[in-house]
Design an enzyme around this catalytic site. Structure first.
Site, PDB file in Angstrom:
ATOM      1  N   ARG A  51      -5.979 -18.600  -2.088  1.00 15.02           N
ATOM      2  CA  ARG A  51      -4.826 -19.363  -1.701  1.00 15.02           C
ATOM      3  C   ARG A  51      -5.036 -20.859  -1.798  1.00 15.02           C
ATOM      4  O   ARG A  51      -3.842 -21.655  -1.908  1.00 15.02           O
ATOM      5  CB  ARG A  51      -4.464 -19.055  -0.264  1.00 15.02           C
ATOM      6  CG  ARG A  51      -4.120 -17.774   0.206  1.00 15.02           C
ATOM      7  CD  ARG A  51      -3.605 -17.528   1.568  1.00 15.02           C
ATOM      8  NE  ARG A  51      -2.190 -18.431   1.858  1.00 15.02           N
ATOM      9  CZ  ARG A  51      -2.004 -18.734   2.920  1.00 15.02           C
ATOM     10  NH1 ARG A  51      -2.426 -18.313   4.315  1.00 15.02           N
ATOM     11  NH2 ARG A  51      -0.670 -19.367   3.244  1.00 15.02           N
TER      12      ARG A  51
ATOM     13  N   ALA B 195      -5.955 -19.438  10.119  1.00 20.77           N
ATOM     14  CA  ALA B 195      -4.726 -20.389   9.435  1.00 20.77           C
ATOM     15  C   ALA B 195      -4.497 -19.705   7.866  1.00 20.77           C
ATOM     16  O   ALA B 195      -3.838 -19.490   7.458  1.00 20.77           O
ATOM     17  CB  ALA B 195      -5.014 -21.627   9.467  1.00 20.77           C
ATOM     18  N   TYR B 196      -5.934 -19.671   7.374  1.00 23.24           N
ATOM     19  CA  TYR B 196      -6.027 -18.979   5.898  1.00 23.24           C
ATOM     20  C   TYR B 196      -5.221 -17.414   5.989  1.00 23.24           C
ATOM     21  O   TYR B 196      -4.596 -17.454   4.881  1.00 23.24           O
ATOM     22  CB  TYR B 196      -7.419 -18.895   5.469  1.00 23.24           C
ATOM     23  CG  TYR B 196      -7.572 -18.487   4.242  1.00 23.24           C
ATOM     24  CD1 TYR B 196      -7.382 -19.302   3.107  1.00 23.24           C
ATOM     25  CD2 TYR B 196      -7.502 -17.124   3.618  1.00 23.24           C
ATOM     26  CE1 TYR B 196      -7.373 -19.128   1.691  1.00 23.24           C
ATOM     27  CE2 TYR B 196      -7.703 -16.655   2.379  1.00 23.24           C
ATOM     28  CZ  TYR B 196      -7.648 -17.899   1.387  1.00 23.24           C
ATOM     29  OH  TYR B 196      -7.589 -17.349   0.035  1.00 23.24           O
ATOM     30  N   LEU B 197      -5.620 -16.641   7.013  1.00 23.46           N
ATOM     31  CA  LEU B 197      -4.812 -15.307   6.822  1.00 23.46           C
ATOM     32  C   LEU B 197      -3.496 -15.304   7.354  1.00 23.46           C
ATOM     33  O   LEU B 197      -2.864 -14.274   7.045  1.00 23.46           O
ATOM     34  CB  LEU B 197      -5.951 -14.399   7.855  1.00 23.46           C
ATOM     35  CG  LEU B 197      -7.196 -14.059   7.126  1.00 23.46           C
ATOM     36  CD1 LEU B 197      -7.973 -13.339   8.149  1.00 23.46           C
ATOM     37  CD2 LEU B 197      -7.208 -13.522   5.859  1.00 23.46           C
TER      38      LEU B 197
ATOM     39  N   GLU C  77     -11.194 -13.897   0.947  1.00 20.07           N
ATOM     40  CA  GLU C  77     -10.868 -12.073   0.494  1.00 20.07           C
ATOM     41  C   GLU C  77     -12.179 -11.574   0.278  1.00 20.07           C
ATOM     42  O   GLU C  77     -13.280 -12.167  -0.480  1.00 20.07           O
ATOM     43  CB  GLU C  77     -10.024 -12.560  -0.915  1.00 20.07           C
ATOM     44  CG  GLU C  77      -8.806 -13.202  -0.781  1.00 20.07           C
ATOM     45  CD  GLU C  77      -8.893 -14.641  -0.619  1.00 20.07           C
ATOM     46  OE1 GLU C  77      -7.878 -15.312  -0.448  1.00 20.07           O
ATOM     47  OE2 GLU C  77      -9.920 -15.240  -1.215  1.00 20.07           O
TER      48      GLU C  77
END
Length: 297
Positions: A237, A204-206, A190
């Site tokens: 997250r 994957a995180y987004l 972020e």
């Protein structure tokens, strides 16, 4: 009170409050954890082979330089100078070179021991190259230019501190690569937040559909101090953050606060013995962390 005689015949005397964090670390460094404080001096043997790079840097700040001698150092020094000459290479190139020095290592079978050996090998050969380069500069002389001398002195100290952190990340990355773990290093989550390692990666995180339970981050700090709190703001997250360190004997209060804030401390096995028994129950080894990632993958 700790009294030590150096090989040069200097006398080093260190004082610290009893039962303090500093006392625990000094006891760990000098191998006197089980010795009771009394009214008489008690002898102890210092095993420098078990002192990791961050501890050497800490002692250097107090004027204590640990010269570690190994077999075949003379030929190794010639090899280092022949390869790099009188210039410091990038930390990545130097880390790659350091990993060629110890052949009988397995980042898959023994990642904890391998990581520490790579760090110690790099520190050892770096000091060889540093002495060579600094010696050449001293032979050139400074004349009456005091500012030039100060600049060189500060650059030596700053390079030592910054390099060891990069080396730590380089060797962690190689362990992850050899274990077939999916990761990205230094990518944004972020805003401008950049965890040292993100698993399995930024895509994957987004992806809002990607399960949060399978996301991981790993912060890498050679020493914790108060900097461990930086990982709390990285990757919103990821609820439980993982932080790997080589710092021995982190205080009970600090490890308790980490646990309370959702930070899982990862400490290589050989260093875990410097922690108290009740702390060791909550520590994770590097091998355990890698196994966790491999299962998730």
């Amino acid at each position: 009170m700790l009294v030590a005689v150096t090989h040069k015949g200097d006398l080093l005397i260190m004082f610290c409050p009893q039962h303090s964090h500093t006392e625990v670390q000094l006891r760990s460094i000098f191998g006197v954890i089980g010795i009771e404080v009394g009214t008489e001096l008690t002898s102890a043997n210092l095993d420098t082979s078990h002192i990791v790079a961050p501890v050497r840097l800490m002692l250097a700040r107090y004027g204590v330089e640990l010269d570690i001698c190994r077999l075949k150092d003379e030929s190794l020094q010639k090899r280092v100078i022949k390869k790099f000459g009188s210039e410091f290479p990038s930390t990545r190139k130097f880390s790659d070179f350091a990993r060629t020095l110890s052949k009988d290592l397995s980042a898959v079978e023994a990642p904890d021991e391998t990581l520490l050996q790579w760090m110690n090998d790099e520190e050892h050969v770096f000091r060889m190259l540093e002495r060579h380069i600094v010696k050449q500069r001293l032979l050139e002389g400074f004349g009456e230019d005091v500012d030039a001398f100060i600049r060189v002195s500060l650059s030596v100290q700053n390079r030592r501190k910054s390099r060891v952190g990069h080396a730590f990340e380089n060797h962690i990355e190689e362990c992850l690569r050899l274990n077939g773990v999916a990761y990205e290093r230094g990518v944004c989550t972020e805003g401008k937040q950049k965890p040292d390692f993100l698993f399995p990666g930024r895509v994957a995180y987004l992806d809002s559909d990607y399960p949060e339970s399978e996301l991981r981050i790993l912060g890498a700090k050679t020493t914790c101090k108060e900097r461990w709190r930086q990982v709390l703001a990285e990757a919103a997250r990821v609820k439980q953050k993982h932080l790997i360190t080589m710092e021995p004997s982190v205080s009970v209060d600090q490890t308790a606060e980490m646990k309370k804030q959702g930070v899982q401390l990862v400490v290589p096995l050989p260093i875990q013995v410097t922690y108290k028994a009740e702390q060791q129950e909550d520590l994770m080894s590097f091998k355990q962390f890698v196994s966790l990632l491999r299962k998730a993958g």
